[in-house]
Scaffold this active site. Structure first.
Site, mmCIF file in Angstrom:
data_model
loop_
_atom_site.group_PDB
_atom_site.id
_atom_site.type_symbol
_atom_site.label_atom_id
_atom_site.label_comp_id
_atom_site.label_asym_id
_atom_site.label_seq_id
_atom_site.Cartn_x
_atom_site.Cartn_y
_atom_site.Cartn_z
ATOM 1 N N HIS A 231 1.666 4.385 -2.927
ATOM 2 C CA HIS A 231 1.730 5.849 -2.775
ATOM 3 C C HIS A 231 3.099 6.353 -3.227
ATOM 4 C CE1 HIS A 231 -1.983 6.689 -0.691
ATOM 5 N NE2 HIS A 231 -1.711 5.921 0.343
ATOM 6 N N HIS B 64 3.830 6.423 -6.887
ATOM 7 C CA HIS B 64 3.007 7.496 -7.464
ATOM 8 C C HIS B 64 3.770 8.823 -7.351
ATOM 9 C CE1 HIS B 64 -1.181 9.678 -7.484
ATOM 10 N NE2 HIS B 64 -0.625 9.693 -8.667
ATOM 11 N N HIS C 226 0.840 -1.207 0.000
ATOM 12 C CA HIS C 226 0.000 0.000 0.000
ATOM 13 C C HIS C 226 0.878 1.262 0.000
ATOM 14 C CE1 HIS C 226 -3.684 2.324 1.219
ATOM 15 N NE2 HIS C 226 -2.746 3.139 1.666
ATOM 16 N N GLU C 227 1.794 1.317 0.923
ATOM 17 C CA GLU C 227 2.653 2.504 1.030
ATOM 18 C C GLU C 227 3.566 2.620 -0.195
ATOM 19 O OE1 GLU C 227 1.694 4.560 3.034
ATOM 20 O OE2 GLU C 227 0.561 3.281 4.395
#
Ligand SMILES: [Zn+2]
Length: 649
Positions: free
Chosen positions: A445, A448, A441-442
């Site tokens: 981010h 991105h 998940h991290e």
């Protein structure tokens, strides 16, 4: 020379450095405002870079305060907050800047590129959503409303906190705590005249523990009633908040608060949000009924609201329970990280190389990211739990990709912080599967932010991405943590070398989707209630009536009359989620949709993955996610993909 600054911070001189920087910045703003013919190049760009450098200076302090917390970091950090807040507030209310932006936008719109136009549009919008452009009387009223709403939100939380802290339920019969996990029992236990007593409260860990494991239904009901009737005085606060938010939206030119809320989000209009939520609810209901039936079948009597957690736990144990300890030997931290890098390389083609540099802790490490052999970004890991480190996991961006005033390329960097089990000389750090989901998940981010090819820092990477879309890249990547093809890249037993068997992977997926339709309906109930409540004017009993009417569709077990859930809904009344709770599901749909395109193409060498890199990751906040998503998929998001992800047919 290195493209990246060395991580260092001078706590002793931080505040005086900060003050002198801000003084310089203020002078610079004054000077920039004196520029006779303002253009993007001579006015906007220097302002943006000034803010970028300030962020770069400040980020190490908030980072170090979170990961190496000490009295000193706290002292410096709390001293810096009012200083920086005052500075930013002044800047965000500077009408001369607003007018200059508007003027430049008018003059140069056709000659600027889309990134530069987006910077201007977002900044102008930001000024206007705070009412900076309105007449003084309206501005004064807006200010009053702001002050009063933050007061009310604060009171809302305080009332809830007080009610939560006031209540206790004492159990003195040992058989009523039978089945409660030992550690929870220990926390609840005290002794009076040699007799053991157990105190349960409305603090979540205590409350959830009894509701999940407590055998005595009467006690469960008592606790439940106390929980859902907390802070009745919040009803009056809700009325006032709703009325003030409505007034504020109207002063800013909107019909209602929901419209105001989505003005800066990806969702186009109110109808698109309502239709989206309704559709998900409609499609989840049938399976939720099946799930409820299954749950009902193991309960002796008709299920009540205060029974579901208890019987769900029994059912879960019986059908889907997985023993985490069995999994952990397959998830050794270093092998997970290497595997994740291999996965990202196979999916997107970029590579990571470890950097040899001294950081804030021996356990921290940094990696350079290369695309086509070109140095692109730097990533910092601080993954293990330790004393004086804030709990949880997050990504924090440091530098943003852009071109500076001289046209020099600046590369991006970011931190990933987690709290994994610590490793030592003798024992490796063995992760739980949840930890891997968190790491992915991290990382979603992070890439991105790091892969951005945008030249304007204000809309580069995660900057400028709409609130309801910002979790798209993180959830997208997190979904791969359940894919056998991906897991098999790294899930090898750290002593035997055996690869995680398929049955164990299947069990992971099944347990993830346990009662997913019921869970979905519950989240939708919150989202629909929040959004409709802010789309119109509701007062007093009308609030409850609205909630009841929504529950007709979303609540399979009828909530008792006394349930006043809204009085504890702090996300929307005290937490900034007003008319925005839907964002969770909104981003989940984007991520599930893009994810299945990649999965259906076989994951590795997927053309959609390459497009995702070129469009979504490289694009950052330079276009609305609405536009980027269309460029990626060629159509609107498909809610069915989220149902598929949750195993809802
Ligand atoms: Zn996130």
């Amino acid at each position: 020379m290195s493209k990246f600054p060395q991580f260092k911070i001078d706590l002793d001189n931080f505040i005086s450095d900060l003050n002198s920087r801000l003084e310089e910045n203020n002078k610079k703003v004054e000077e920039l405002l004196k520029t006779p013919k303002k253009t993007y190049t001579n006015f906007v760009k220097p302002l943006l870079m000034m803010e970028e450098y300030l962020d770069q200076f400040f980020t190490p302090l908030s980072h170090i305060n979170a990961v190496n917390n000490s009295e000193k970091t706290q002292e410096v950090y709390s001293a810096s907050i009012p200083i920086i807040t005052e500075y930013s507030t002044k800047l965000s209310q500077n009408l001369d800047i607003y007018n200059a932006y508007k003027e430049i936008y008018k003059n140069e719109k056709t000659s600027l590129n889309y990134e530069q136009n987006r910077v201007l549009e977002l900044n102008i919008e930001h000024f206007e959503l705070s009412g900076a452009h309105l007449d003084n009387k309206t501005k004064a009223r807006l200010q009053e409303i702001n002050i009063r709403t933050s007061e009310l939100s604060n009171n809302f939380s305080q009332n809830l906190l007080d009610a939560t802290n006031e209540y206790k339920y004492i159990i003195d019969d040992e058989k009523d705590v039978d089945g409660i996990p030992e550690s929870d029992k220990e926390n609840a236990r005290s002794e009076e005249d040699g007799v053991a007593k157990y105190k349960f409260t409305l603090q979540l860990p205590s409350y959830i523990s009894y509701m999940t494991y407590g055998k005595n239904a009467a006690i469960r009901e008592e606790l439940y009633r106390a929980y859902v009737t907390r802070s009745p005085q919040n009803a009056a606060i809700i009325d006032e908040l709703l009325s003030l938010k409505n007034e504020m939206s109207k002063l800013l030119g909107f019909d209602n608060y929901a419209q105001y809320s989505i003005a800066s989000k990806m969702a186009k209009n109110e109808k698109s949000v309502v239709d989206f939520l309704d559709k998900l609810a409609k499609n989840s209901k049938e399976q939720a009924q099946v799930e409820l039936k299954e749950l009902q079948s193991i309960a002796p009597d008709e299920l009540k609201s205060f029974d579901t957690a208890y019987y769900s736990e029994i059912l879960k144990k019986k059908s889907y329970d997985i023993d985490e300890e069995e999994y952990r030997p397959y998830f050794e931290q270093n092998s997970v990280i290497d595997g994740m890098f291999t996965f990202l390389n196979k999916l997107f083609g970029f590579k990571f190389k470890k950097v040899d540099e001294k950081l804030w802790n021996d356990k921290a490490s940094s990696y350079d990211l290369y695309t086509n052999e070109k140095l692109t970004a730097r990533l910092y890991f601080d993954l293990e739990a330790r004393e004086n480190k804030r709990g949880g996991a997050w990504m924090h961006n440091w530098q943003s990709h852009c071109k500076d005033e001289e046209g020099e390329e600046q590369l991006a960097s970011a931190f990933i912080v987690c709290n994994f089990p610590p490793s030592s000389e003798t024992t490796p750090s063995l992760l739980r599967h949840d930890d891997i989901v968190t790491l992915f998940h991290e990382m979603g981010h992070t890439i991105h932010h790091l892969l951005s090819s945008v030249d304007e820092n204000d809309v580069s990477g995660v900057n400028g991405v709409e609130w309801d879309a910002v979790e798209f890249p993180s959830q997208f990547l997190e979904n791969f943590a359940y894919e056998p093809k991906v897991l098999k890249l790294f899930a090898t037993h750290y002593t035997t070398g055996e690869i995680l068997p398929n049955e164990m992977i299947e069990k992971l997926v099944k347990s993830k989707n346990f009662q997913s339709a019921m869970g979905m309906l519950r989240q939708l109930e919150f989202s629909i209630f929040d959004f409709k409540l802010h789309s119109n004017i509701y007062k007093g009993d009308e609030v409850q009536a609205l909630l009841n009417s929504i529950r007709e569709d979303t609540s399979l077990i009828k909530a008792p009359e006394y349930n006043k859930f809204q009085n504890g809904f702090s996300h929307i009344f005290a937490g900034g989620y007003a008319a925005g709770y839907y964002s969770y599901k909104w981003a989940e749909v984007l991520s599930a949709d893009a994810f299945y395109s990649v999965v259906d193409e076989g994951i590795f060498d997927s053309p959609t993955a390459k497009k995702y890199l070129d469009i979504v990751l490289k694009g950052g906040g330079s276009k609305s996610m609405e536009v980027l998503f269309h460029e990626l998929m060629g159509r609107d998001p498909d809610t069915d993909k989220l149902l598929r992800l949750n195993g809802i047919k």
